[in-house]
Scaffold this active site. Structure first.
Site, PDB file in Angstrom:
ATOM      1  N   TYR A 112       0.863  -1.179   0.000  1.00  0.00           N
ATOM      2  CA  TYR A 112       0.000   0.000   0.000  1.00  0.00           C
ATOM      3  C   TYR A 112       0.899   1.227   0.000  1.00  0.00           C
ATOM      4  O   TYR A 112       1.811   1.345   0.832  1.00  0.00           O
ATOM      5  CB  TYR A 112      -0.915   0.049   1.234  1.00  0.00           C
ATOM      6  CG  TYR A 112      -1.691   1.350   1.289  1.00  0.00           C
ATOM      7  CD1 TYR A 112      -2.809   1.532   0.482  1.00  0.00           C
ATOM      8  CD2 TYR A 112      -1.269   2.413   2.084  1.00  0.00           C
ATOM      9  CE1 TYR A 112      -3.492   2.749   0.475  1.00  0.00           C
ATOM     10  CE2 TYR A 112      -1.940   3.624   2.092  1.00  0.00           C
ATOM     11  CZ  TYR A 112      -3.054   3.785   1.282  1.00  0.00           C
ATOM     12  OH  TYR A 112      -3.718   4.990   1.274  1.00  0.00           O
ATOM     13  N   ASP A 136       9.290   2.908   1.353  1.00  0.00           N
ATOM     14  CA  ASP A 136       8.166   3.703   1.849  1.00  0.00           C
ATOM     15  C   ASP A 136       7.993   3.364   3.328  1.00  0.00           C
ATOM     16  O   ASP A 136       7.408   2.338   3.676  1.00  0.00           O
ATOM     17  CB  ASP A 136       6.910   3.370   1.036  1.00  0.00           C
ATOM     18  CG  ASP A 136       5.669   4.088   1.548  1.00  0.00           C
ATOM     19  OD1 ASP A 136       5.741   4.706   2.631  1.00  0.00           O
ATOM     20  OD2 ASP A 136       4.623   4.009   0.876  1.00  0.00           O
TER      21      ASP A 136
HETATM   22  C1  LIG Z   1      -0.547   5.957   4.928  1.00  0.00           C
HETATM   23  C2  LIG Z   1       0.463   5.547   3.933  1.00  0.00           C
HETATM   24  C3  LIG Z   1       0.674   6.278   2.752  1.00  0.00           C
HETATM   25  C4  LIG Z   1      -0.153   7.488   2.391  1.00  0.00           C
HETATM   26  O1  LIG Z   1      -0.002   8.533   3.297  1.00  0.00           O
HETATM   27  P1  LIG Z   1      -1.135   9.694   3.371  1.00  0.00           P
HETATM   28  O2  LIG Z   1      -0.572  10.687   4.331  1.00  0.00           O
HETATM   29  O3  LIG Z   1      -2.384   9.027   3.852  1.00  0.00           O
HETATM   30  O4  LIG Z   1      -1.286  10.231   1.986  1.00  0.00           O
HETATM   31  C5  LIG Z   1       1.667   5.839   1.897  1.00  0.00           C
HETATM   32  N1  LIG Z   1       2.394   4.748   2.170  1.00  0.00           N
HETATM   33  C6  LIG Z   1       2.232   4.028   3.286  1.00  0.00           C
HETATM   34  C7  LIG Z   1       3.090   2.847   3.545  1.00  0.00           C
HETATM   35  C8  LIG Z   1       1.243   4.383   4.200  1.00  0.00           C
HETATM   36  O5  LIG Z   1       1.041   3.644   5.298  1.00  0.00           O
END
Ligand SMILES: *Cc1c(COP(=O)(O)O)cnc(C)c1O
Length: 437
Positions: free
Chosen positions: A158, A260
């Protein structure tokens, strides 16, 4: 609790009126406007507790989606925002800079692994991932490989809700089918083997990952993954050895490696950043960056990637949000990082892990439970069916805890400041949710 004003309570008619207006006019995350699921009215929060309008206080199991690691109304974080407010709330970052941005940049460079010393401040996690993907593409162009435009990732991930973020999110959970033709088509490798998988599972996965990378190397620009723990795509910790495979494959085929860590960063897994184990070329952070106070994210990269970007046709990184480097958000982010550096988050994460493991492991024997897993300050119970979210939420609240189950998962990642008594209530809430859900 002394010194903390009592949260506002609302008379029943007022509460009903707010909820009715909300239901008619406000979208909530991933909900229908015409047939919304119920929401609760929160009037205050302190420590690891949320105060509901009806006067109930419940233990927060979600840290407001991984963010509020120090809990709510932390005096040092409150002070950072109000002090900054006395200077300025915001100024543009084009052509101007300010002390809160520089101080935050300095801290981020200090607390992340060495080669990551160039910082881009973004305004949300999804934007950070967009910027990271743009960096990857511009770097490939700048180093003479403009034909390399696709990303390699793994199933079950995600990475946010904007279009390019959705393109690297799991195709089933991310519902690529409804966006076919609109999303860039990325390359998906199998899901990394679970953290309790065996060496042959690792060998098989690594072989498949390497083969896929080799087959697509001519068109691949980078690899993007959530390191060690897949969050919103299924709450799955995986084998640490996979991180080394990502790094080796990236190096072998000149791919830019993006981690990420928007969910995993700031101690949640037991590492301050998983990037300390294996260092990526680009690191995205967000969520807990401001301790849950304001929306802010950051992308860190190396001098080498920065040079590649500068050598691309535009000569600059083509991104610049209006609220880039917002001083209030930067100030509270620095204060939150200072709390982590001065405090003993490692001990808290270990303590939470022990309580969640002891409390949740016995649920394996409960009918309807498919799996129980914990990593750092994260506890997950996977059911063998989709959770009845309304019933599960109600049961958790009845036990005194706030949870937000999704798909087949009842899970918690509480603020690090949660007390042992509050952990007991949280475990009771999870058990209640599992039985009701
Ligand atoms: C929550 C999340 C996002 C997106 O972040 P937002 O601030 O909601 O746009 C991206 N990558 C990961 C792994 C996340 O948990």
């Amino acid at each position: 609790m002394t010194g903390i004003p009592k949260p506002m309570t609302l008379a029943q008619p007022a509460e009903d009126e707010f909820l009715a207006y909300d239901r008619e006019h406000l979208w909530h995350p991933y909900t229908s406007m015409t047939d919304p699921t119920p929401v609760r009215l929160v009037t205050g929060a302190h420590g690891a507790r949320l105060a509901l309008a009806d006067g109930r206080e419940v233990v927060d199991g979600m840290s407001s989606w991984w963010a509020a690691v120090h809990g709510y109304r932390h005096p040092a974080l409150d002070r950072a925002v109000t002090d900054q407010l006395g200077q300025m709330a915001h100024v543009m970052f084009g052509g101007l800079t300010h002390v809160p941005a520089v101080e935050l940049g300095r801290r981020l460079v200090e607390i992340t692994p060495d080669p990551l010393d160039k910082v881009f401040l973004a305004d949300s996690g999804s934007v950070a991932v967009e910027v990271a993907l743009k960096m990857v593409l511009q770097h490939q162009r700048g180093t003479g490989r403009p034909e390399r435009t696709r990303m390699l990732t793994v199933l079950g991930g995600y990475h946010g809700d904007t279009f390019d973020c959705m393109s690297v999110t799991d195709p089933v959970a991310g519902m690529h089918a409804i966006w076919r033709g609109l999303l860039p088509e990325q390359v998906f490798a199998p899901r990394p083997p679970s953290y309790d998988a065996t060496p042959p599972d690792l060998q098989a996965w690594a072989g498949a990952f390497r083969a896929l990378a080799a087959a697509h190397a001519h068109e691949l620009a980078g690899i993007v993954v959530e390191p060690l723990l897949q969050g919103a795509g299924g709450m799955r910790p995986y084998l640490e050895a996979c991180l080394h495979v990502f790094r080796e494959v990236a190096d072998e085929h000149d791919l830019v490696l993006v981690f990420d860590e928007i969910a995993t960063g700031f101690g949640r897994t037991g590492h301050l950043f998983v990037s300390e184990v294996v260092t990526p070329d680009i690191l995205c952070i967000g969520k807990a960056l401001t301790g849950g106070y304001l929306t802010l994210a950051a992308v860190l990269t190396t001098d080498e990637v920065a040079r590649g970007i500068s050598a691309s046709e535009s000569g600059v990184l083509m991104h610049g949000p209006t609220y880039m480097g917002n001083p209030l958000a930067c100030a509270v982010a620095s204060a939150s990082i200072d709390l982590l550096r001065e405090g003993d988050w490692k001990a808290d994460v270990a303590r939470i892990n022990r309580a969640l493991t002891a409390g949740l492991e016995p649920l394996r024997a409960t009918p309807g439970v498919a799996d129980v897993r914990t990593l750092g300050a994260v506890g997950v119970v996977q059911l063998d069916h989709a959770v009845d979210v309304v019933a599960a939420t109600e049961a958790a609240l009845a036990a005194g805890a706030w949870l937000r189950p999704f798909r087949d998962l009842v899970y918690a990642m509480p603020p690090y400041v949660i007390s042992d008594d509050e952990l007991d209530r949280l475990v009771a809430g999870i058990r209640g949710a599992v039985r009701a859900g």
